[in-house]
Design a protein around this motif. Structure first.
Motif, PDB file in Angstrom:
ATOM      1  N   ALA A 110       0.828  -1.208   0.000  1.00 34.84           N
ATOM      2  CA  ALA A 110       0.000   0.000   0.000  1.00 34.84           C
ATOM      3  C   ALA A 110       0.861   1.256   0.000  1.00 34.84           C
ATOM      4  N   LEU A 111       1.940   1.258   0.752  1.00 33.59           N
ATOM      5  CA  LEU A 111       2.822   2.434   0.795  1.00 33.59           C
ATOM      6  C   LEU A 111       3.515   2.653  -0.540  1.00 33.59           C
ATOM      7  N   LEU A 112       3.698   1.577  -1.276  1.00 41.23           N
ATOM      8  CA  LEU A 112       4.279   1.690  -2.608  1.00 41.23           C
ATOM      9  C   LEU A 112       3.385   2.528  -3.514  1.00 41.23           C
ATOM     10  N   TYR A 113       2.085   2.492  -3.283  1.00 42.87           N
ATOM     11  CA  TYR A 113       1.130   3.316  -4.040  1.00 42.87           C
ATOM     12  C   TYR A 113       1.467   4.796  -3.869  1.00 42.87           C
ATOM     13  N   TYR A 114       1.701   5.223  -2.626  1.00 45.76           N
ATOM     14  CA  TYR A 114       2.007   6.630  -2.372  1.00 45.76           C
ATOM     15  C   TYR A 114       3.394   7.007  -2.891  1.00 45.76           C
TER      16      TYR A 114
ATOM     17  N   VAL B 156      -2.524  -5.281  -8.268  1.00 48.90           N
ATOM     18  CA  VAL B 156      -2.394  -6.736  -8.354  1.00 48.90           C
ATOM     19  C   VAL B 156      -0.922  -7.137  -8.360  1.00 48.90           C
ATOM     20  N   LYS B 157      -0.105  -6.420  -9.125  1.00 52.71           N
ATOM     21  CA  LYS B 157       1.323  -6.718  -9.179  1.00 52.71           C
ATOM     22  C   LYS B 157       1.969  -6.491  -7.806  1.00 52.71           C
ATOM     23  N   ALA B 158       1.620  -5.394  -7.155  1.00 54.47           N
ATOM     24  CA  ALA B 158       2.168  -5.111  -5.821  1.00 54.47           C
ATOM     25  C   ALA B 158       1.744  -6.177  -4.818  1.00 54.47           C
ATOM     26  N   ALA B 159       0.493  -6.595  -4.889  1.00 51.72           N
ATOM     27  CA  ALA B 159       0.013  -7.645  -3.987  1.00 51.72           C
ATOM     28  C   ALA B 159       0.778  -8.942  -4.214  1.00 51.72           C
ATOM     29  N   TYR B 160       1.009  -9.272  -5.464  1.00 54.85           N
ATOM     30  CA  TYR B 160       1.755 -10.483  -5.799  1.00 54.85           C
ATOM     31  C   TYR B 160       3.201 -10.391  -5.293  1.00 54.85           C
ATOM     32  N   GLU B 161       3.853  -9.242  -5.487  1.00 53.62           N
ATOM     33  CA  GLU B 161       5.247  -9.065  -5.064  1.00 53.62           C
ATOM     34  C   GLU B 161       5.419  -9.202  -3.560  1.00 53.62           C
ATOM     35  N   PHE B 162       4.388  -8.820  -2.795  1.00 51.60           N
ATOM     36  CA  PHE B 162       4.524  -8.819  -1.339  1.00 51.60           C
ATOM     37  C   PHE B 162       3.623  -9.858  -0.674  1.00 51.60           C
ATOM     38  N   ASP B 163       3.203 -10.847  -1.444  1.00 51.60           N
ATOM     39  CA  ASP B 163       2.486 -12.011  -0.935  1.00 51.60           C
ATOM     40  C   ASP B 163       1.258 -11.645  -0.101  1.00 51.60           C
ATOM     41  N   THR B 164       0.390 -10.855  -0.696  1.00 53.57           N
ATOM     42  CA  THR B 164      -0.853 -10.464  -0.043  1.00 53.57           C
ATOM     43  C   THR B 164      -1.967 -10.410  -1.085  1.00 53.57           C
ATOM     44  N   TYR B 165      -3.151 -10.035  -0.681  1.00 54.45           N
ATOM     45  CA  TYR B 165      -4.293  -9.949  -1.590  1.00 54.45           C
ATOM     46  C   TYR B 165      -4.482  -8.515  -2.073  1.00 54.45           C
ATOM     47  N   PRO B 166      -4.918  -8.340  -3.325  1.00 57.24           N
ATOM     48  CA  PRO B 166      -5.184  -6.988  -3.826  1.00 57.24           C
ATOM     49  C   PRO B 166      -6.209  -6.236  -2.972  1.00 57.24           C
ATOM     50  N   GLU B 167      -7.198  -6.950  -2.453  1.00 51.88           N
ATOM     51  CA  GLU B 167      -8.205  -6.313  -1.599  1.00 51.88           C
ATOM     52  C   GLU B 167      -7.573  -5.751  -0.322  1.00 51.88           C
ATOM     53  N   THR B 168      -6.599  -6.471   0.220  1.00 50.31           N
ATOM     54  CA  THR B 168      -5.894  -5.999   1.418  1.00 50.31           C
ATOM     55  C   THR B 168      -5.122  -4.729   1.110  1.00 50.31           C
TER      56      THR B 168
END
Length: 172
Positions: free
Chosen positions: A128-132, A144-156
């Motif tokens: 999420a911080l990567l977004y900012y 989706v790519k960020a969620a995949y890179e950090f082993d979490t869900y896009p919704e999270t």
């Protein structure tokens, strides 16, 4: 350091890490077993495939001596990765660069001081911080790519982005 030799950025980070561990351990800076254990720890932190026995041989010390120091360092809190956040921050540094990683760290420290990250998984927080950081440094961000890179869900990640905006923009 030897004069006249140029060190790569990776070598300089390794040297700084070793010096930091040796200085904080309470051991002598000339203790070759300690230096070998610190080198092993730091190489692992930097994501290298390090072999404790080869490092011991390179320093000219016995493996058992190095292992004892490594065990002491572990008991003192020297671990790799230092924690999950640091591990994810290294991923950011490798993929997006130093400036983005420092922006993520700055935001994380700010949110941590406000209590906003307590109880949240570090992977979702970093994604999420990567977004900012992406907005500030003008690069394309994909949830989706960020969620995949950090082993979490896009919704999270999306939930954390919304949660953090209140803190970052000073509403909370």
């Amino acid at each position: 350091m030897f004069f006249g030799r140029q060190y790569s950025e990776e070598e300089l980070r390794l040297i700084r890490c070793i010096e930091e561990v040796v200085a904080g351990s309470g051991g002598g800076s000339d203790d070759r077993c300690l230096r070998a254990a610190a080198e092993y720890l730091c190489r692992k932190r930097l994501g290298e495939a390090a072999s404790l026995d080869k490092i011991a041989a390179r320093h000219g010390v016995q493996l058992l001596c190095v292992y004892r120091w490594y065990s002491k360092l572990f008991q003192m809190g020297y671990r790799y990765p230092r924690d999950e956040f640091e591990h994810h921050l290294e991923t950011v540094r490798k993929i997006y660069g130093e400036a983005v990683a420092e922006e993520v760290r700055r935001l994380y420290e700010f949110l941590k001081s406000k209590g906003a990250v307590q109880g949240l998984k570090p992977g979702g927080v970093v994604a999420a911080l990567l977004y900012y950081a992406a907005k500030k440094h003008r690069f394309k961000y994909d949830v989706v790519k960020a969620a995949y890179e950090f082993d979490t869900y896009p919704e999270t990640v999306e939930k954390n982005i919304v949660l953090f905006q209140w803190y970052i923009h000073g509403i909370i």
